[in-house]
Design a protein around this motif. Structure first.
Motif, short mmCIF file in Angstrom:
data_model
loop_
_atom_site.label_atom_id
_atom_site.label_comp_id
_atom_site.label_asym_id
_atom_site.label_seq_id
_atom_site.Cartn_x
_atom_site.Cartn_y
_atom_site.Cartn_z
N PHE A 1 0.82 -1.21 0.00
CA PHE A 1 0.00 0.00 0.00
C PHE A 1 0.86 1.27 0.00
O PHE A 1 0.42 2.33 0.42
N LEU A 2 2.12 1.14 -0.46
CA LEU A 2 2.99 2.29 -0.65
C LEU A 2 3.45 2.29 -2.11
O LEU A 2 4.18 1.38 -2.54
N ASN A 3 3.04 3.27 -2.86
CA ASN A 3 3.29 3.27 -4.31
C ASN A 3 4.01 4.54 -4.74
O ASN A 3 3.82 5.61 -4.15
N ALA A 4 4.82 4.41 -5.76
CA ALA A 4 5.50 5.55 -6.36
C ALA A 4 4.65 6.10 -7.50
O ALA A 4 3.99 5.35 -8.22
N THR A 5 4.67 7.41 -7.66
CA THR A 5 3.98 8.01 -8.79
C THR A 5 4.81 7.81 -10.05
O THR A 5 6.01 7.49 -9.97
N PRO A 6 4.23 7.97 -11.23
CA PRO A 6 5.02 7.85 -12.47
C PRO A 6 6.23 8.78 -12.44
O PRO A 6 6.13 9.95 -12.11
N GLY A 7 7.38 8.21 -12.74
CA GLY A 7 8.62 8.97 -12.66
C GLY A 7 9.31 8.84 -11.33
O GLY A 7 10.48 9.21 -11.19
N GLY A 8 8.61 8.30 -10.31
CA GLY A 8 9.21 8.06 -9.00
C GLY A 8 9.53 9.29 -8.20
O GLY A 8 10.34 9.24 -7.27
N HIS A 9 8.86 10.42 -8.48
CA HIS A 9 9.17 11.66 -7.77
C HIS A 9 8.43 11.77 -6.43
O HIS A 9 8.81 12.58 -5.58
N HIS A 10 7.37 10.99 -6.25
CA HIS A 10 6.60 11.01 -5.01
C HIS A 10 6.25 9.58 -4.61
O HIS A 10 6.17 8.68 -5.46
N PHE A 11 6.02 9.38 -3.30
CA PHE A 11 5.55 8.10 -2.78
C PHE A 11 4.25 8.36 -2.02
O PHE A 11 4.16 9.30 -1.23
N VAL A 12 3.25 7.50 -2.28
CA VAL A 12 1.93 7.69 -1.70
C VAL A 12 1.59 6.49 -0.82
O VAL A 12 1.55 5.35 -1.30
N LEU A 13 1.37 6.74 0.47
CA LEU A 13 1.01 5.68 1.44
C LEU A 13 -0.49 5.73 1.66
O LEU A 13 -1.04 6.76 2.07
N THR A 14 -1.17 4.63 1.38
CA THR A 14 -2.60 4.51 1.67
C THR A 14 -2.74 4.16 3.14
O THR A 14 -2.30 3.09 3.58
N MET A 15 -3.38 5.03 3.91
CA MET A 15 -3.31 4.93 5.36
C MET A 15 -4.16 3.82 5.97
O MET A 15 -3.78 3.23 6.97
N GLU A 16 -5.33 3.52 5.40
CA GLU A 16 -6.21 2.56 6.08
C GLU A 16 -5.58 1.18 6.24
O GLU A 16 -5.58 0.63 7.35
N PRO A 17 -5.01 0.56 5.18
CA PRO A 17 -4.37 -0.75 5.41
C PRO A 17 -3.16 -0.66 6.34
O PRO A 17 -2.87 -1.60 7.09
N PHE B 1 -1.05 9.56 2.41
CA PHE B 1 0.01 10.43 2.89
C PHE B 1 1.09 10.42 1.81
O PHE B 1 1.56 9.35 1.40
N THR B 2 1.49 11.61 1.35
CA THR B 2 2.43 11.70 0.25
C THR B 2 3.73 12.36 0.67
O THR B 2 3.72 13.41 1.34
N HIS B 3 4.85 11.74 0.29
CA HIS B 3 6.18 12.30 0.49
C HIS B 3 6.84 12.46 -0.87
O HIS B 3 6.64 11.63 -1.77
N THR B 4 7.67 13.49 -1.02
CA THR B 4 8.54 13.53 -2.19
C THR B 4 9.59 12.43 -2.02
O THR B 4 9.87 11.97 -0.91
N ALA B 5 10.19 12.02 -3.13
CA ALA B 5 11.22 10.98 -3.06
C ALA B 5 12.37 11.41 -2.16
O ALA B 5 12.90 10.62 -1.37
N GLY B 6 12.75 12.69 -2.25
CA GLY B 6 13.85 13.18 -1.42
C GLY B 6 13.52 13.24 0.05
O GLY B 6 14.41 13.15 0.90
N ASP B 7 12.24 13.39 0.37
CA ASP B 7 11.84 13.47 1.78
C ASP B 7 11.72 12.11 2.44
O ASP B 7 11.56 12.04 3.67
N MET B 8 11.79 11.02 1.68
CA MET B 8 11.69 9.70 2.30
C MET B 8 12.79 9.50 3.33
O MET B 8 12.55 9.00 4.42
#
Length: 406
Positions: A121-137, A160-167
């Protein structure tokens, strides 16, 4: 006449030669020996790895020699990377794309850890610039389905979204490795930032990260006697076991709760183990005060209680982004007994200080003295710098490690 190699020498002679070399030459000498022969050598006390003046270099500092040297940073695992873990002579680093790698700073050997997107439930956006965590699971796993335990309940979970650099700044907190790790043979425990709290585990054979349940959240962890041990934000120590069939990690409480639990907003906790096996929690005042910066709690098995300790005898404790270490000052008299050797391990805040380096906020509201690397006396309640270290870069934050060969 047949040539005689170093490994053919008597152990005491090898040890004498080794002890009389300077610190980089000691490593070069040890590299020529077989693993059994290296057992005769005196183990190194922790070294410090700091950023170099250029992206392709790093700086190492030996506490035994009180000297530093510039070395080549292995590519890619240590170039433009931030250290997020140090265990058993190996570092864990993270780059600006959120990728994590293993690296041995002595041998240059390196390897990849599983991609963080192996969490379903943690996926990267196209290009890998952001990561999106789906909170419920995520909340379902952390609280074992008891969704009302989520502090923000009953608000919608969303994403919850983080930039790749913020991970590496705000999502990864620390990675702890199993004993004698190396690419292809390791277990790893990833501690997430305190907002998320739960740990994730990966093994070389499994090749993916698995979020594990943790109602109180994991603040720090070590690997000891073949298991991961962690301390919760509420001050309880747990031991983790892996299910041999399903590969899931679950925890069992092994201590009582530390008095008052020590609010993580006021005190950071570091878990350590003394040479005699006693569990210890090192408390660091989050306000960064110079007086009473650290406290120590020791778990007494007989009474099942935590007790404050102002004197730890002939031990020095090393804390930071590394797995905490207890080192004998009898075996290493160059270290100061009863002291905590510490480094800055708040990667996100260190990044903010770097970005605001020349702002009025940094100049007037944030004192960097003794923040990056220092030695704190538990008995005297005072912190002092390491003079021989001199001026050094503070980004990315430094890390303790013990030089090792596979």
């Amino acid at each position: 006449m047949a040539a005689i190699g170093f490994s053919d020498l008597q152990p005491d002679l090898m040890a004498k030669i080794h002890d009389n070399l300077c610190f980089l030459d000691r490593l070069a000498f040890a590299a020529t020996l077989s693993a059994p022969s290296r057992n005769a050598l005196k183990p190194e006390p922790p070294w410090l790895l700091l950023p170099g003046d250029t992206p392709d270099t790093a700086r190492v500092f030996s506490l035994a020699d009180r000297r530093s040297a510039t070395v080549r940073a292995p590519d890619p695992a240590m170039r433009d990377h931030v250290i997020i873990g140090s265990s058993g002579g190996w570092l864990v680093t993270a780059d600006e794309r959120g990728r994590m790698r293993l690296a041995n700073p002595v041998t240059g050997e390196q390897g990849d850890l599983p991609a963080i997107t192996t969490i379903p439930f943690l996926n990267a956006t196209p290009g890998g610039h952001h990561f999106v965590l789906t909170m419920e699971p995520f909340v379902q796993i952390r609280y074992r389905g008891e969704l009302e335990s989520w502090p923000l309940s009953p608000h919608p979970y969303g994403t919850f979204t983080h930039t790749a650099g913020d991970m590496r700044r705000w999502f990864y907190r620390k990675v702890v490795l199993s004993a004698s790790p190396r690419p292809g043979d390791y277990a790893a425990m990833l501690l997430l930032d305190n907002y998320f709290g739960a740990p994730a585990f990966a093994t070389a054979e499994d090749g993916r990260w698995r979020i594990a349940p943790s109602r109180d959240g994991v603040e720090d962890a070590i690997h000891h006697k073949g298991k991961f041990f962690s301390v919760t934000y509420t001050g309880t120590v747990e031991a983790w076991e892996r299910d041999g069939v399903h590969g899931e990690f679950t925890s069992k409480v092994v201590t009582t709760r530390m008095p008052k639990g020590r609010d993580h907003r006021q005190f950071s906790k570091y878990l350590a183990v003394a040479p005699d096996g006693r569990l210890m929690i090192v408390l660091k005042n989050a306000k960064g005060v110079k007086k009473d910066l650290f406290e120590l709690q020791v778990f007494v098995e007989k009474t099942r209680r935590w007790e404050a300790a102002e004197d730890i005898g002939d031990l020095a404790i090393f804390v930071g982004i590394n797995s905490s270490l207890c080192v004998s000052t009898t075996k290493h008299p160059e270290l100061k007994a009863g002291c905590v050797y510490y480094t800055d391990d708040k990667i996100g805040k260190a990044s903010l200080r770097r970005d605001a380096k020349w702002s009025s906020w940094h100049l007037h509201g944030d004192d960097d003295s003794n923040r990056n690397v220092a030695v704190y006396s538990l008995k005297d309640g005072t912190a002092e710098s390491i003079p021989e270290l001199g001026e050094h870069l503070s980004w990315p934050p430094p890390a303790w490690f013990i030089p090792s060969f596979p």
